[in-house]
Design an enzyme around this catalytic site. Structure first.
Site, PDB file in Angstrom:
ATOM      1  N   ARG A   1      -0.759 -29.113  17.210  1.00 19.08           N
ATOM      2  CA  ARG A   1      -1.959 -28.435  17.696  1.00 19.08           C
ATOM      3  C   ARG A   1      -1.737 -27.989  19.134  1.00 19.08           C
ATOM      4  NH1 ARG A   1      -6.932 -32.412  18.039  1.00 19.08           N
ATOM      5  NH2 ARG A   1      -7.773 -30.613  19.133  1.00 19.08           N
TER       6      ARG A   1
ATOM      7  N   LYS B   1     -15.344 -29.745  19.940  1.00 20.64           N
ATOM      8  CA  LYS B   1     -16.547 -28.929  19.756  1.00 20.64           C
ATOM      9  C   LYS B   1     -17.795 -29.694  20.174  1.00 20.64           C
ATOM     10  CE  LYS B   1     -15.540 -27.710  15.467  1.00 20.64           C
ATOM     11  NZ  LYS B   1     -15.650 -27.088  14.122  1.00 20.64           N
TER      12      LYS B   1
ATOM     13  N   GLU C   1     -14.654 -24.997   9.953  1.00 14.88           N
ATOM     14  CA  GLU C   1     -15.977 -25.542   9.648  1.00 14.88           C
ATOM     15  C   GLU C   1     -16.984 -24.797  10.516  1.00 14.88           C
ATOM     16  OE1 GLU C   1     -18.382 -29.821   9.589  1.00 14.88           O
ATOM     17  OE2 GLU C   1     -16.533 -29.599  10.738  1.00 14.88           O
TER      18      GLU C   1
END
Length: 637
Positions: free
Chosen positions: A529, A539, A309
């Site tokens: 992850r 983020k 994204e």
């Protein structure tokens, strides 16, 4: 008196026989119940029928007893629903290769989980609702085809009873050959098929059906190089006969190759080798340490994607995801798609998009194609309208907090039963950008009572008036990631969607959307992850550090961003090796930065120049008195 005694003894004998039969029937019923069959009700009815038939004989004198069929026996299964289990140590032809092929051809194979079981002699499929299991490759194949609807019907012969009967006949013939050796089976199939193949491609003409796959399995399922070489040695004309051409055609079919790869790779420690179609596919490189084989991966057919994204800079967690996708795409001679998931204009900037492209270049990733979800907005909108017309989605204006409460309590929305006409009217209102359409959102109509919370009517579309950084103000409502991702993955030809374990709950939702929209199904492979101890990866939180001036920027050497570690001196090869050493495992671990930099030091040491120096002002002279000839010295003079 004698006649009365005889009648009494006959009656006693009849009563004993009735009791004996009743006890026997009860025993059989108990066996069914203990075996976990498909219905205690069915087994409970059997004793009554048996008793009544025998009682009728006892009371009726000359009436013949009615034979009672034995109760249906079902094997107690340890398999979960939709699990296909088989032994990884048996030959390929003894694994469920026919069933796997049918599952792939019907676009349903991803709905089934493959389980390795070293103790099982055959193969089995776990049935829903604890109804036991289906055993046998062909039995499972027929079940999968019938359950797949129209697509499965074509595999079984089509719409006519005659064609279905012909396919059944071929399958029965293939089964009848199982008692013979391989050579005899191959020659029998050759004599039967050769005349038919002079005017057709397959056993049923020009369509691949269960008949062909069953016959292919009867001759050993020769999809691999070594298996086909053995068949060529048996056939009288080698590669020159129609049956050998038929074998080569089926062996090269993508569904057959994928089925072979799934069957061979069940234990995660092996993969099939196929006859190459192109010189570049001749030899795949050995797996890098820590990596595992890609489930169902076929050279030249693998397509992976990395969907960032554009709402921030890439960090090392993203680096693992893109490097895994890139590794599999390169190893299997496939393609890597980098697709910007730009469905939320409130968070996205062109600055982030450009930075991601630059950061990918820093770590040596060169995608085959760069795409944008925004390129598919109109297509996604049409799919949303299709869902509304088919009562698979509805419009809802429930406030967010109340909607969350209803989902937690598994309560239906008051709008869930609205008509498609009303839903379409509200959808158009939402997309118009008018203030009255702001409260409305599109929700999937799945199952509000599901244990998986993501299946409780998730939101698929909502209004957002923020101008998009690519499409401007052309759209006033945007799809969510949950709707856009499965649609675009299917359209772009993605074969394997690598996702982190945090999406595990959403995988069921992803598959539901592709199934509901009748899209090509995508195989999901999950991995853990990347987490580092004492490190922020969010983020949103990293943005706070930058905006408050606590760091010099996104490339601060203390930052876990790709730019930060690059500025600190990370070597690209070391980064790849470290990330791949973690592999595609699902086990979540918290790494230490010391291990990360130790791997970097190993790589740099291979080519780093080392220098020794003597202080020009503070040095001390050294006189060597026992030096021998041939030894060279450097002098500071």
């Amino acid at each position: 008196g004698g006649a009365g005694a005889n009648q009494e003894s006959e009656a006693n004998a009849a009563k004993k026989a009735a009791k004996k039969a009743e006890a026997k029937a009860k025993k059989a019923a108990m066996k069914v119940a203990s075996a976990g069959g498909r219905g205690d009700a069915a087994s409970a009815k059997q004793p009554a029928a048996a008793t009544s038939s025998v009682a009728a004989t006892a009371t009726g004198g000359n009436k013949a007893s009615v034979a009672v069929p034995p109760p249906a026996m079902q094997t107690k299964s340890k398999l979960q629903p939709n699990q296909i289990s088989f032994n990884p140590n048996v030959p390929l032809a003894d694994r469920p290769v026919v069933a796997l092929s049918i599952g792939i051809l019907t676009n349903t194979i991803v709905d089934y989980e493959l389980v390795s079981d070293h103790t099982r002699s055959g193969c089995a499929l776990g049935l829903p609702a604890s109804r036991g299991e289906i055993q046998g490759d062909l039995a499972i194949a027929r079940y999968l085809a019938k359950k797949a609807g129209e697509c499965g019907a074509s595999c079984l012969g089509g719409s006519t009873d005659e064609d279905v009967a012909m396919v059944d006949q071929w399958v029965d013939y293939a089964l009848s050959l199982s008692k013979f050796g391989l050579a005899r089976r191959v020659l029998a199939v050759q004599r039967t098929l050769d005349p038919l193949l002079l005017s057709g491609t397959y056993a049923m003409g020009h369509s691949l059906t269960l008949a062909d796959i069953a016959l292919f399995a009867a001759v050993g399922f020769p999809s691999r190089d070594e298996d086909k070489a053995e068949i060529r040695g048996i056939l009288p004309l080698g590669s020159g006969c129609p049956t050998m051409r038929w074998i080569d055609t089926i062996a090269s079919h993508p569904a057959i190759r994928e089925a072979t790869q799934l069957a061979v790779g069940i234990a995660k420690n092996d993969e099939a080798k196929f006859e190459v179609e192109h010189p570049q596919f001749a030899e795949m490189e050995p797996l890098m340490t820590g990596m595992s084989y890609l489930e169902g991966g076929i050279p030249g057919k693998v397509v992976t994607r990395f969907p960032p994204e554009p709402s921030g800079y890439l960090h090392v967690g993203h680096a693992k995801a893109v490097l895994l996708n890139n590794y599999y795409a390169r190893r299997y001679f496939g393609r890597l798609i980098v697709r910007f998931d730009d469905t939320n204009p409130s968070k996205e900037k062109d600055e982030y998009q450009q930075s991601i492209i630059e950061d990918l270049a820093k770590i040596g990733v060169r995608p085959d194609v760069v795409t944008f979800t925004s390129d598919y907005f109109e297509t996604i909108k049409q799919y949303a309208l299709w869902m509304i017309h088919n009562s698979l989605a509805y419009m809802d204006d429930t406030p967010q907090e109340q909607m969350q409460k209803e989902r937690m309590e598994r309560q239906n929305s008051k709008h869930r039963d609205q008509s498609p006409t009303e839903a379409l009217e509200k959808f158009n209102l939402m997309c118009s950008g008018k203030e009255e359409g702001k409260p409305w959102c599109l929700r999937a109509k799945i199952n509000m009572s599901a244990d998986n919370g993501t299946m409780r009517d998730p939101v698929l579309y909502r209004q957002n008036l923020t101008p998009h950084h690519r499409s401007g103000t052309a759209y006033k409502a945007y799809p969510t990631y949950d709707l856009a991702c499965p649609i675009v993955d299917a359209i772009e030809g993605v074969s394997h969607a690598l996702r982190t374990t945090e999406y595990d709950d959403r995988n069921e939702q992803y598959q539901w959307i592709q199934r509901a929209l009748k899209l090509r199904r995508v195989r999901i492979q999950t991995f853990a992850r990347m987490n580092f101890m004492y490190t922020v990866m969010s983020k949103r939180k990293l943005t706070w550090f930058v905006e408050t001036g606590r760091v010099t920027g996104w490339d601060d050497p203390r930052f876990p961003t790709v730019r930060g570690v690059s500025r600190r001196g990370i070597d690209v090869d070391a980064l790849k090796r470290f990330m791949c050493s973690q592999g595609a495992s699902r086990r979540i671990v918290n790494m230490e930065w010391s291990k990360f930099w130790a791997e970097n030091k190993k790589e740099i040491d291979k080519r780093a120049k080392r220098f020794m120096a003597i202080d020009k002002e503070e040095h001390v002279p050294l006189t060597i008195t026992n030096a021998t000839e041939g030894i060279e010295f450097l002098s500071t003079d």
